[in-house]
Design an enzyme around this catalytic site. Structure first.
Site, PDB file in Angstrom:
ATOM      1  N   SER B  11       0.827  -1.216   0.000  1.00 44.14           N
ATOM      2  CA  SER B  11       0.000   0.000   0.000  1.00 44.14           C
ATOM      3  C   SER B  11       0.853   1.255   0.000  1.00 44.14           C
ATOM      4  O   SER B  11       0.336   2.362  -0.209  1.00 44.14           O
ATOM      5  CB  SER B  11      -0.914   0.003   1.232  1.00 44.14           C
ATOM      6  OG  SER B  11      -0.125  -0.033   2.409  1.00 44.14           O
ATOM      7  N   GLY B  12       2.157   1.105   0.277  1.00 47.51           N
ATOM      8  CA  GLY B  12       3.040   2.267   0.355  1.00 47.51           C
ATOM      9  C   GLY B  12       3.313   2.709   1.782  1.00 47.51           C
ATOM     10  O   GLY B  12       3.850   3.789   2.008  1.00 47.51           O
ATOM     11  N   HIS B  52      13.757  -3.411   0.241  1.00 47.24           N
ATOM     12  CA  HIS B  52      13.400  -2.389   1.230  1.00 47.24           C
ATOM     13  C   HIS B  52      14.619  -1.542   1.592  1.00 47.24           C
ATOM     14  O   HIS B  52      14.539  -0.322   1.699  1.00 47.24           O
ATOM     15  CB  HIS B  52      12.831  -3.034   2.491  1.00 47.24           C
ATOM     16  CG  HIS B  52      11.345  -3.242   2.425  1.00 47.24           C
ATOM     17  ND1 HIS B  52      10.448  -2.210   2.530  1.00 47.24           N
ATOM     18  CD2 HIS B  52      10.615  -4.359   2.261  1.00 47.24           C
ATOM     19  CE1 HIS B  52       9.221  -2.676   2.437  1.00 47.24           C
ATOM     20  NE2 HIS B  52       9.280  -3.986   2.272  1.00 47.24           N
TER      21      HIS B  52
END
Lengths: 142, 185
Positions: B11-12, B52
Site C-alpha cells: 500500500s506504500g 526495502h
C-alpha cells in the site's frame, strides 16, 4: 439507525459502548436468533451484532442469494419501522470481511457476498455510518 | 513523538513511514535507526529485505531484533529516531518462534509494547511503528490464527491509543486518523 462496521477485533463494541447509554445487546455470539429482537418491546436502544452468523445460519436453507439478501433487507426494514414507532435507537454492528482473498469454498464466498450486500443495504437505511479501525472511529460520508 | 502507520500489502506504508522518520529526524536532530523485525529467511525473503533496504537509501543505522524490542531500543541513543518495521512479523515471532514461543504469551507481548512506548518517551526517542491491516478479510476459522489476530489487534489498538500520529495508507495515499494537537475520537 446507525451502522458501525470494521474488521475482526477492530474495537467496534467499545466504539458503540462509548456512544450509547445502557443499550440492550442482541448478539448472535450469545446465541440470540435474529428475529427474536421483536420480543424486546421495552428496549430503547437496541444493538444487533453477529450478522455474519445470522447469514451463515440461513445459507443452507436458502440457496438463492437474491432471496436471502431480500430476507435480510426485510429484517432491516422491520428494525427501521420499529425504531420509528418506538422512538428508540437501533445500532447495527457489522463485520468488514470483504478485503481478503476470495474464499475457495462456495458457502464462504456466499457468506462474504451476502455480508457485503447487507452492509450496503444497511448503510442506505442508516442516518449515520461509522468505520472502526484499530479503535479509532470515523464517520463515513455519503 | 510516536507514530503508527498501517495499511494493506504494497500500500506504500513503508515508504510513508520512512519519509515521516526522515522529516521528524530533520526537525529534531539525532541519529536515524531502522529496526528490522525480520531475520534470516530464504532467498525470496532476503530479496524483499534487500529491496526495502535499497528503497530506504543512505543514512540509516540498521538494527535487527525479531522479538525483544526493548533491547533494540536500548541501542538507540537518546534523541534519535527509530523506525520499527513491522509489528505483524514481530507478533508472529513472539507467539510462534521456536526460540521464544515457550517463554512469551500475549500478555507479555502487550507488556513489552507498553514498556517500549513508555521508554521511548522517557528517553526522548521518536518512534515510527509500521504494521499491516490483516483483519478485514474473512474471519479465521483456525484457533491459532484467531489467537494471532486477536493479539495483533490488541497491540494495534494500544499503539494507536498512545500514538501522536496515526495514519492508514491506501494506494500510497495517507489517511490521517490522528495527528498531534488534534482531538482523539
Amino acid at each position: 439507525m446507525q451502522l458501525f462496521i470494521g474488521g475482526t477485533c477492530a474495537g467496534k463494541r467499545d466504539a458503540v459502548r462509548r456512544r450509547f447509554d445502557a443499550p440492550h445487546w442482541h448478539s448472535a455470539h450469545a446465541g440470540c436468533r435474529l428475529e427474536a429482537w421483536r420480543s424486546l418491546a421495552e428496549t430503547r436502544c437496541l444493538v444487533l451484532e453477529g450478522w455474519e452468523r445470522w447469514i451463515g445460519q440461513r445459507l443452507a436453507g436458502e440457496p438463492d442469494d437474491d432471496r436471502l439478501r431480500q430476507a435480510m433487507v426485510r429484517e432491516l426494514d422491520a428494525l427501521q419501522y420499529w425504531e420509528a414507532e418506538q422512538g428508540g435507537e437501533v445500532v447495527l454492528i457489522l463485520l468488514e470481511m470483504g478485503r481478503g482473498i476470495v474464499p475457495l469454498g462456495t458457502d464462504k464466498r456466499r457468506l462474504r457476498d451476502l455480508n457485503g450486500w447487507l452492509a450496503q443495504d444497511a448503510a442506505v437505511r442508516c442516518e449515520r455510518a461509522w468505520y472502526v479501525w484499530n479503535g479509532q472511529v470515523k464517520e463515513l460520508s455519503r | 513523538m510516536i507514530a503508527f502507520i498501517s495499511g494493506g500489502a504494497r500500500s506504500g506504508k513503508s515508504a510513508h513511514a520512512e519519509a515521516l522518520a526522515r522529516r521528524w529526524q530533520a526537525e529534531r536532530g539525532g541519529a536515524r535507526y531502522y529496526l528490522a523485525t525480520s531475520s534470516g529467511g530464504n532467498d525470496e525473503w532476503q530479496a524483499r529485505i534487500g529491496r526495502h533496504r535499497q528503497a530506504r537509501g543512505e543514512g540509516w543505522i540498521t538494527l535487527e531484533e525479531p522479538v525483544d524490542l526493548c533491547a533494540a531500543l536500548e541501542r538507540v541513543e537518546s534523541g534519535g529516531t527509530l523506525l520499527l518495521d513491522c509489528l505483524t512479523l514481530w507478533a508472529s515471532q513472539l507467539l510462534y518462534s521456536s526460540e521464544y514461543a515457550s517463554e512469551l504469551d500475549e500478555a507479555q507481548g502487550v507488556a513489552m509494547i507498553e514498556r517500549l512506548l513508555a521508554e521511548a518517551r522517557q528517553r526522548n526517542v521518536t518512534l515510527v511503528i509500521v504494521s499491516n491491516d490483516v483483519n478485514e478479510g474473512m474471519p479465521p476459522e483456525d484457533a491459532e490464527v484467531w489467537r494471532y489476530l486477536a493479539f495483533l489487534q490488541r497491540v494495534h489498538r494500544l499503539v494507536v491509543q498512545e500514538a501522536d500520529e496515526v495514519i492508514q495508507v491506501m494506494a500510497g495515499l495517507p489517511q490521517v486518523w490522528k495527528r498531534r494537537g488534534e482531538e482523539r475520537s
